[in-house]
Design an enzyme around this catalytic site. Structure first.
Site, PDB file in Angstrom:
ATOM      1  CE  LYS A  33      -4.227   6.135   8.080  1.00  0.00           C
ATOM      2  NZ  LYS A  33      -4.677   5.147   7.641  1.00  0.00           N
ATOM      3  CE  LYS A  69     -10.544  10.168  14.530  1.00  0.00           C
ATOM      4  NZ  LYS A  69     -11.635   9.109  14.767  1.00  0.00           N
ATOM      5  CG  ASP A 105      -2.050  -1.178   1.127  1.00  0.00           C
ATOM      6  OD1 ASP A 105      -2.017  -1.747   0.266  1.00  0.00           O
ATOM      7  OD2 ASP A 105      -2.780  -1.137   2.006  1.00  0.00           O
ATOM      8  CB  ALA A 106       3.915   2.131   1.860  1.00  0.00           C
ATOM      9  CD  GLU A 107       6.807  -1.195  -2.627  1.00  0.00           C
ATOM     10  OE1 GLU A 107       7.818  -1.350  -2.618  1.00  0.00           O
ATOM     11  OE2 GLU A 107       6.019  -2.326  -2.940  1.00  0.00           O
ATOM     12  CE  LYS A 112      -0.128   6.344   5.848  1.00  0.00           C
ATOM     13  NZ  LYS A 112      -0.888   6.119   4.598  1.00  0.00           N
ATOM     14  CB  CYS A 118      27.405 -28.067   8.869  1.00  0.00           C
ATOM     15  SG  CYS A 118      29.045 -28.961   8.667  1.00  0.00           S
ATOM     16  CB  CYS A 127      33.319 -28.689   5.775  1.00  0.00           C
ATOM     17  SG  CYS A 127      31.714 -29.330   6.707  1.00  0.00           S
TER      18      CYS A 127
HETATM   19  S1  IVH Z   1     -10.855   8.625  11.532  1.00  0.00           S
HETATM   20  C1  IVH Z   1     -13.453  11.472   9.249  1.00  0.00           C
HETATM   21  N1  IVH Z   1      -9.732   7.008  13.057  1.00  0.00           N
HETATM   22  O1  IVH Z   1      -7.653   5.234   8.096  1.00  0.00           O
HETATM   23  C2  IVH Z   1     -12.683  10.581   9.982  1.00  0.00           C
HETATM   24  N2  IVH Z   1      -9.693   6.470  10.708  1.00  0.00           N
HETATM   25  O2  IVH Z   1      -6.361   6.882   5.906  1.00  0.00           O
HETATM   26  C3  IVH Z   1     -11.843   9.525   9.109  1.00  0.00           C
HETATM   27  N3  IVH Z   1      -8.410   4.607  10.208  1.00  0.00           N
HETATM   28  O3  IVH Z   1     -10.567   5.720   5.786  1.00  0.00           O
HETATM   29  C4  IVH Z   1     -11.416   8.543  10.031  1.00  0.00           C
HETATM   30  N4  IVH Z   1      -7.912   4.177  12.212  1.00  0.00           N
HETATM   31  O4  IVH Z   1     -10.420   3.661   7.216  1.00  0.00           O
HETATM   32  C5  IVH Z   1      -9.977   7.284  11.823  1.00  0.00           C
HETATM   33  N5  IVH Z   1      -8.350   5.602  14.679  1.00  0.00           N
HETATM   34  C6  IVH Z   1      -8.731   6.021  13.556  1.00  0.00           C
HETATM   35  C7  IVH Z   1      -8.426   5.055  12.399  1.00  0.00           C
HETATM   36  C8  IVH Z   1      -8.898   5.496  10.975  1.00  0.00           C
HETATM   37  C9  IVH Z   1      -7.649   3.695  10.882  1.00  0.00           C
HETATM   38  C10 IVH Z   1      -8.647   4.700   8.763  1.00  0.00           C
HETATM   39  C11 IVH Z   1     -10.053   4.719   8.207  1.00  0.00           C
HETATM   40  C12 IVH Z   1      -9.887   5.835   7.067  1.00  0.00           C
HETATM   41  C13 IVH Z   1      -8.089   5.672   6.716  1.00  0.00           C
HETATM   42  C14 IVH Z   1      -7.604   7.043   6.374  1.00  0.00           C
END
Ligand code: IVH
Length: 754
Positions: A116, A294, A33-35, A318, A430, A415
């Site tokens: 995340k 958030k 995914d990262a690539e 990230k 070995c 050997c």
């Molecule tokens: S909040 C508007 N919280 O990461 C709110 N997302 O790269 C958006 N994800 O689509 C999501 N852990 O599927 C939120 N603690 C977390 C999360 C999270 C994983 C995922 C989620 C989102 C993606 C975005």
């Protein structure tokens, strides 16, 4: 330049289209995914600079979608938004700066910080507390209805509130979370795959996605998926004011809420927490690919609005990617001290998390076979924390047929001795103790610091001596003489003199150091010290090991006929049989103090349904083994596996020869008489912390020589904590317990009576 940009945009677009198809249609991604993200980011940057070259069907315009054929479609009550990414502190600060410009001047911004989770988004609808629908994110507006499958996941409540006495649920609640595999569940799933001879799954996230998209929910139920919930998408009658409050409400309703979320009153507080999170990453039970930040105040978050598909009020921080794909070019084979073969992958260099990786561990040949890794394969490499990078597995979908299987060699590459794989072992060995590579590795360890500590015997010198046939095992270094050495290339008079002098000096190394240098599996300096404390001489230790070996052989004579027709297919019986076959590690330590051995064995071995006579015979055979091994088992800090390793090492014919040679050469073979310099510290217990003027071990020896005791942790029984420079938490604990903290000088004064 612009021509180049146009060409690169076209190239990236084509690559991304291909990867999207591989991922979404074929469910067989070729890159991580990262690539994929990196390619997409490069395209987006170029398109922003050169919009005239953006193709009409540019993949950057396509919103990530996980929609699949064969599922009913569900329209989400509100867009299932995504998150913008930040990669460093500066990204976070400019994100906050941009947000501030959209908010009233001086607004205070608090944040909720949470992991995340690297899974796939799920949207759960509850009506009057009952789970009525579960849908994937899909394209953010429309998702796949996977209700039947999601209902099989134990952490998804079918009814809320889960606790009967909790406040009632709102009449309608749409919650959002993530479905994933815990690391151990994923490993278990792969063990099951392998047991059935099926290929291992490489990527937990894709496998979770595949598990959720099963046509038959009984298949989903077989996978141990977990769900974590972190947001409310829509509700009837809920007035939520903050993220904090949202998480509390979700938890009260009985959801498995994303763990370890924390409130930070400022961005500085968030930033201060980032290193600790990165460090914790590997210890978490699930994979995370970053953190989500958030804006806590939901009114502020609403005011900030949405840009594209990303709410401005939240951002993903990230972590550096830990996985990447590259090509497996070849294999090198190492042979260790024990003879164990370790295949190492030679890779096309690949950049992972700030480092270029060109070698990675393949663990062992059983693993290579189980994962069906082939030469020429595209492979996924993982590099996390301090762990040596390793090959996770092949990207089978990327094969073109030119790949060739990897088989363990039949003979040692150094050997040429035929290799062996002991029953039940995953490694190939070995068996030749005189294998040049084994001798080199053994010698490297033997002369290293902490072992015999011989200066001037680096790997090059060691190799030269072995190649010239002057050394066939580590003990041979003590019979080296000047003349043959002087004939070797690069060995001048001075160098030879120095080498011989340091070899001669090594004969006087302490008994624990000599024990350490033997290289017995698991016996480092600390355990060697324990052994030297319990056995006055090598001879005593050898005699104990020999007595154990003899008792083991006698016990095996009793066990073997009894097990001839035991039912080994019953797992409980198989475990017991394995224990009977390793009595020193698996039986003796259990019964050191048992007065009623036959009765205890009878109880333990019930599943084997042995006769009373058999039990009596086993007890009679085990008794001498218990007695013989007691001196080792009684050493505090020496576990049963180490005891077995010691016995195995001393019973080996080659090791016996080496020991005899060392002894003949005049190497220390007994513990020093305990020189009791005095007893002024008699009865006092010390804990050492911080750095001192001499190595810790020396200060410890000083205390012990004067009758004192040194322990590692501070308790009520501690008399003094000796604090050197930058003392650690032990000093804090001492203060808490009211224990005297003294300096190193004060310790020395206690001894001299000054
Ligand atoms: S909040 C508007 N919280 O990461 C709110 N997302 O790269 C958006 N994800 O689509 C999501 N852990 O599927 C939120 N603690 C977390 C999360 C999270 C994983 C995922 C989620 C989102 C993606 C975005």
């Amino acid at each position: 330049m612009t021509e180049k940009a146009a060409a690169r945009i076209a190239e990236l677009s084509e690559q991304l289209h291909h990867h999207i198809y591989q991922y979404h249609v074929l469910n067989a991604p070729l890159i991580t995914d990262a690539e994929y993200d990196a390619l997409l980011r490069e395209l987006q940057t170029l398109e922003a600079r050169y919009p005239q070259f953006a193709l009409a069907d540019s993949p950057s315009q396509r919103v990530g979608s996980d929609l699949a054929v064969g599922f009913d479609k569900v329209r989400h009550p509100a867009p299932i938004l995504s998150l913008a990414n930040a990669f460093d502190e500066a990204d976070l600060r400019s994100w906050e700066e941009r947000n501030r410009r959209l908010l009233p001047a001086g607004a205070s911004l608090g944040y909720v910080l949470q992991p995340k989770l690297d899974g796939l988004a799920i949207v759960l609808t509850y009506e009057d507390g009952v789970l009525t629908r579960a849908a994937t994110r899909g394209n953010g507006e429309i998702g796949d209805d996977v209700t039947a499958n999601v209902k099989t996941i134990p952490t998804v409540p079918l009814r809320i509130p889960v606790a009967a006495d909790a406040a009632p649920a709102p009449s309608r609640l749409v919650a959002r979370g993530e479905i994933l595999f815990h690391k151990d569940s994923f490993a278990q799933l792969n063990r099951e795959q392998q047991a059935q001879g099926l290929p291992a799954y490489i990527n937990a996230r894709n496998t979770a996605s595949g598990s959720l998209k099963q046509k038959d929910s009984r298949e989903t139920a077989k996978r141990q998926l977990s769900a974590y919930i972190y947001a409310v998408v829509a509700s009837a009658g809920l007035e939520l004011e903050s993220e904090k409050q949202t998480l509390l409400l979700l938890r009260r309703l009985g959801f498995n809420v994303v763990s370890d979320a924390s409130y930070c009153a400022s961005l500085d507080e968030v930033i201060a927490q980032l290193p600790a999170w990165e460090a914790r990453r590997d210890a978490l039970p699930y994979e995370i690919d970053g953190l989500v930040l958030k804006v806590d105040d939901l009114a502020q978050a609403r005011a900030l609005g949405v840009v594209g598909k990303d709410p401005r009020g939240a951002i993903a921080y990230k972590f550096a990617a830990e996985e990447a794909t590259t090509k497996l070019l070849g294999l090198t084979i190492g042979v260790g001290r024990s003879g164990k073969l370790t295949p190492t992958a030679q890779l096309e260099p690949v950049f992972i998390g700030g480092v270029t990786v060109s070698n990675a561990s393949l663990h062992n040949y059983d693993q290579v076979a189980a994962l069906d890794i082939r030469l020429g394969d595209r492979v996924v490499i993982k590099r996390s924390g301090d762990v040596i990078p390793y090959v996770i597995g092949p990207v089978s979908a990327a094969r073109d047929g030119s790949e060739t299987p990897i088989l363990p060699p039949a003979h040692c590459p150094f050997c040429n001795t035929a290799l062996i794989q002991p029953a039940g072992a995953v490694d190939v060995f070995c068996p030749n103790p005189r294998c040049s590579e084994r001798v080199l590795r053994t010698l490297e360890f033997f002369v290293s610091r902490g072992a015999m500590d011989i200066e001037g015997m680096g790997p090059q010198t060691a190799s030269a001596l072995i190649a010239a046939g002057l050394i066939k095992d580590e003990a041979d270094i003590f019979s080296l003489s000047a003349e043959p050495l002087l004939e070797l290339e690069g060995f001048a008079e001075k160098k030879v003199q120095n080498l011989l002098a340091s070899i001669a000096a090594a004969k006087a190394r302490s008994f624990p150091q000599v024990l350490t240098s033997l290289g017995i599996d698991g016996i480092g300096a600390t355990v060697a010290g324990l052994l030297a404390g319990a056995f006055a001489s090598m001879q005593d230790l050898q005699a104990t090991a020999a007595a154990i070996r003899q008792a083991e052989a006698h016990f095996a004579d009793i066990v073997t006929p009894l097990l001839a027709d035991a039912a080994a297919d019953d797992p409980a019986a198989a475990t017991l049989i394995a224990r009977l076959q390793q009595p020193t590690a698996a039986l003796a330590p259990r019964y050191l103090e048992a007065a009623d051995l036959p009765a205890r064995l009878q109880r333990l071995l019930r599943p084997l349904q042995l006769s009373a006579e058999a039990i009596t015979a086993l007890a009679a055979g085990l008794k001498p083994l218990i007695e013989a091994s007691r001196p080792l088992h009684n050493i505090d800090g020496l576990g049963p596996v180490l005891v077995a390793n010691i016995v195995a090492w001393f019973s080996d014919a080659h090791h016996k020869q080496v020991l005899a040679k060392l002894k003949a050469a005049g190497v220390t073979m007994r513990a020093e008489e305990k020189k009791q310099a005095g007893s002024v510290l008699q009865g006092a217990t010390f804990v050492l912390t911080g750095s001192m003027s001499a190595p810790r071990a020396e200060v410890k020896a000083l205390v012990e020589a004067h009758g004192g005791k040194v322990t590692s942790s501070v308790s009520k029984r501690t008399s003094y904590v000796v604090a050197g420079a930058s003392p650690g938490s032990k000093a804090e604990r001492a203060t808490k317990l009211g224990i005297a903290i003294i300096s190193e000088e004060q310790l020395r004064a206690l001894i001299t009576g000054d």
